[in-house]
Motif scaffolding. Structure first.
Motif, PDB file in Angstrom:
ATOM      1  N   GLU A 128      42.750  38.050  33.402  1.00 30.10           N
ATOM      2  CA  GLU A 128      42.719  38.023  35.100  1.00 30.10           C
ATOM      3  C   GLU A 128      43.506  36.638  35.324  1.00 30.10           C
ATOM      4  O   GLU A 128      43.348  35.667  34.640  1.00 30.10           O
ATOM      5  N   ASN A 162      42.366  49.975  41.728  1.00 26.71           N
ATOM      6  CA  ASN A 162      42.205  49.029  42.928  1.00 26.71           C
ATOM      7  C   ASN A 162      42.491  47.490  42.305  1.00 26.71           C
ATOM      8  O   ASN A 162      42.021  46.629  42.911  1.00 26.71           O
ATOM      9  N   TRP A 163      43.275  47.659  41.005  1.00 28.24           N
ATOM     10  CA  TRP A 163      43.410  46.175  40.501  1.00 28.24           C
ATOM     11  C   TRP A 163      44.999  46.175  40.596  1.00 28.24           C
ATOM     12  O   TRP A 163      45.573  47.014  40.283  1.00 28.24           O
ATOM     13  N   PRO A 180      41.677  41.652  42.035  1.00 32.76           N
ATOM     14  CA  PRO A 180      41.554  42.753  42.658  1.00 32.76           C
ATOM     15  C   PRO A 180      42.532  43.115  43.849  1.00 32.76           C
ATOM     16  O   PRO A 180      42.944  42.045  44.781  1.00 32.76           O
ATOM     17  N   TYR A 227      41.463  42.134  47.577  1.00 26.42           N
ATOM     18  CA  TYR A 227      41.584  40.755  47.889  1.00 26.42           C
ATOM     19  C   TYR A 227      42.905  40.174  48.479  1.00 26.42           C
ATOM     20  O   TYR A 227      42.969  39.066  48.868  1.00 26.42           O
ATOM     21  N   ILE A 271      34.292  43.265  44.226  1.00 23.22           N
ATOM     22  CA  ILE A 271      35.247  43.536  43.319  1.00 23.22           C
ATOM     23  C   ILE A 271      35.126  44.797  42.420  1.00 23.22           C
ATOM     24  O   ILE A 271      34.005  45.047  42.140  1.00 23.22           O
ATOM     25  N   PRO A 272      36.248  45.487  42.498  1.00 27.07           N
ATOM     26  CA  PRO A 272      36.311  46.964  42.082  1.00 27.07           C
ATOM     27  C   PRO A 272      36.091  46.877  40.501  1.00 27.07           C
ATOM     28  O   PRO A 272      36.400  45.996  39.804  1.00 27.07           O
ATOM     29  N   ARG A 324      36.924  47.798  36.777  1.00 28.22           N
ATOM     30  CA  ARG A 324      37.935  47.842  36.074  1.00 28.22           C
ATOM     31  C   ARG A 324      37.802  48.922  35.003  1.00 28.22           C
ATOM     32  O   ARG A 324      36.927  49.245  34.506  1.00 28.22           O
TER      33      ARG A 324
END
Length: 481
Positions: free
Chosen positions: A258, A276-277, A290, A293, A320-321, A323
């Motif tokens: 990340e 959604n990352w 994310p 964001y 935060i979605p 993972r």
């Protein structure tokens, strides 16, 4: 100010300077809210051109503060100090410029947007002149002899004339930077700032709509529910890889794949996952953040404000979605997603002067853990301390039972705190030279094998500052024990 606005204003200022309108160039560059090191350097050159030595010094201070490896900025500040008759400070800056050259005969700044070559022999030439101003003729002669080792054919006559003057204890001419030269922004980025019509008038030759009679400027498009009310603005950063997005909220990474970002950063989305990352690039580094964001980059700030899209401090960051298991920061050679966090690893999140994450094998020893973190923070392992809390009371060292540490792991993750062990003021460490060390750099410490060296400070992981045989300077840490 956005990156695009800064780029445009920087280019405008340099264009005015090229036209010899230096006052307008200075006004434009001073209006940039957060100038980078190169822009600050340009501002300093313009002040120096106007003989505003105090303002020039401040501008070069700013340039060096933002890029401590910019040798030409040290060179220009050294010239500024010389003109202010602060010769000792001038010598210090010329020494720093010479050190930044790292033994090379020259640095060609053409690739960085500046048509100028900084020669090591010219830096030593000016250093010798400043020593001569202080009456240190012997040191001046030493610097000029050293300059001969770095000379080029084009600069040989300058050094020879200076040597002749020193032998007669006379001053010689200062080598100055041509202050009309400026760092210019990347021409490829500047080319994207203006709209270009490459195709002339458009003509529809195909359409996804079978009812299209090809009579308009563009083909008819299929209608979708909740479509955009207005067309999207054109992209201005096509030359950069990925889709430009603005970061709305700060994101602190928890795994090694990340990426840390802050509000206002511009990132480029290379790939968006179904969970959604997004896999993005920022300042030459890549990683996952994310996607909720981020906001797709708009060109017009006024349009963003009209739509209410400008991020404000009153907005709270979204959740935060989750993972997807096995989501990677890239693909393997077969195009399949790689598993970046296998079950055999722990993810260790470390709070230092910055926050980062490392992955290590499960149930690793203290030596493995400290070695991994030491490499990341670029400090020797005996110069850092680890703990399980921010206060440092739950310290981790070679005597710690690591089973107790790993019992704190949750879902394969653990958070640690890392601090640099500061040397107490006045505390001195004595070491013995393993090898002889001779350097051409004037700020380095020379010694012979077996000499006792008093260590005064640590510069970084590889270099120390010390005292030996009455001299003080820096030297490689690997040469002593």
């Amino acid at each position: 100010m956005s990156f695009v606005d800064t780029l445009r204003q920087w280019d405008d200022g340099v264009t005015c300077a090229d036209k010899q309108d230096f006052s307008e160039a200075l006004r434009i560059l001073l209006a940039i809210p957060e100038p980078n090191s190169k822009i600050c350097f340009n501002i300093g050159c313009l002040h120096l051109l106007n003989q505003n030595l105090d303002d020039a010094e401040k501008a070069f201070d700013c340039s060096i503060r933002k890029d401590e490896h910019l040798a030409v900025a040290f060179f220009q500040r050294g010239i500024t100090f010389y003109k202010k008759m602060r010769y000792e400070e001038s010598i210090g800056d010329f020494q720093r410029a010479f050190k930044t050259l790292r033994g090379n005969n020259l640095i060609d700044y053409k690739a960085l947007g500046l048509r100028y070559i900084l020669y090591a022999c010219e830096v030593l030439h000016n250093m010798a002149l400043a020593e001569a101003q202080l009456g240190n003729w012997e040191k001046a002669e030493q610097n000029l002899r050293k300059a001969l080792d770095y000379k080029t054919d084009a600069k040989l006559s300058v050094i020879e004339k200076a040597q002749q003057a020193v032998l007669k204890e006379k001053l010689f001419k200062l080598v100055e930077f041509p202050s009309k030269m400026m760092f210019k922004p990347n021409k490829h980025y500047v080319a994207e700032l203006e709209k270009k019509d490459y195709l002339g008038k458009a003509k529809v030759v195909a359409s996804v709509n079978p009812q299209d009679d090809f009579s308009g400027f563009a083909p008819l498009q299929p209608q979708v529910e909740d479509g955009p009310l207005s067309p999207r603005e054109p992209e201005v950063l096509r030359a950069l890889e990925g889709e430009p997005h603005t970061v709305l909220f700060e994101f602190v990474p928890e795994t090694c794949d990340e990426l840390a970002v802050k509000p206002g950063n511009m990132v480029f989305v290379l790939q968006k996952g179904a969970d959604n990352w997004a896999y993005v690039i920022f300042n030459g580094r890549t990683g996952l953040v994310p996607y909720n964001y981020l906001e797709r980059q708009e060109i017009s700030l006024a349009l963003k404000q009209k739509k209410g899209l400008v991020p404000t401090s009153s907005r709270e960051a979204p959740n935060i979605p989750e993972r997807t298991r096995g989501l990677s920061s890239g693909n393997d050679s077969n195009g399949n997603e790689e598993q970046t966090v296998p079950d055999s690893l722990y993810i260790v999140k470390v709070h230092f002067t910055f926050t980062f994450a490392v992955s290590i094998p499960r149930e690793s020893s203290y030596e493995v853990l400290i070695r991994k973190i030491s490499k990341k923070v670029k400090l020797p392992s005996d110069n850092i301390s680890l703990s399980l809390d921010s206060s440092g009371q739950r310290a981790i060292d070679a005597n710690t039972d690591m089973e107790t540490v790993w019992s704190q792991v949750r879902a394969g993750r653990i958070t640690l705190w890392c601090k640099e062990k500061k040397q107490e003021e006045g505390e001195e460490t004595h070491k013995v030279a393993l090898h002889s060390y001779q350097s051409a750099n004037p700020e380095d410490l020379n010694f012979k094998e077996g000499d006792e060296i008093t260590v005064l400070a640590r510069i970084n992981q590889d270099w120390l500052e010390g005292r030996c045989n009455g001299s003080t300077g820096i030297f490689p840490a690997s040469f002593v024990k």
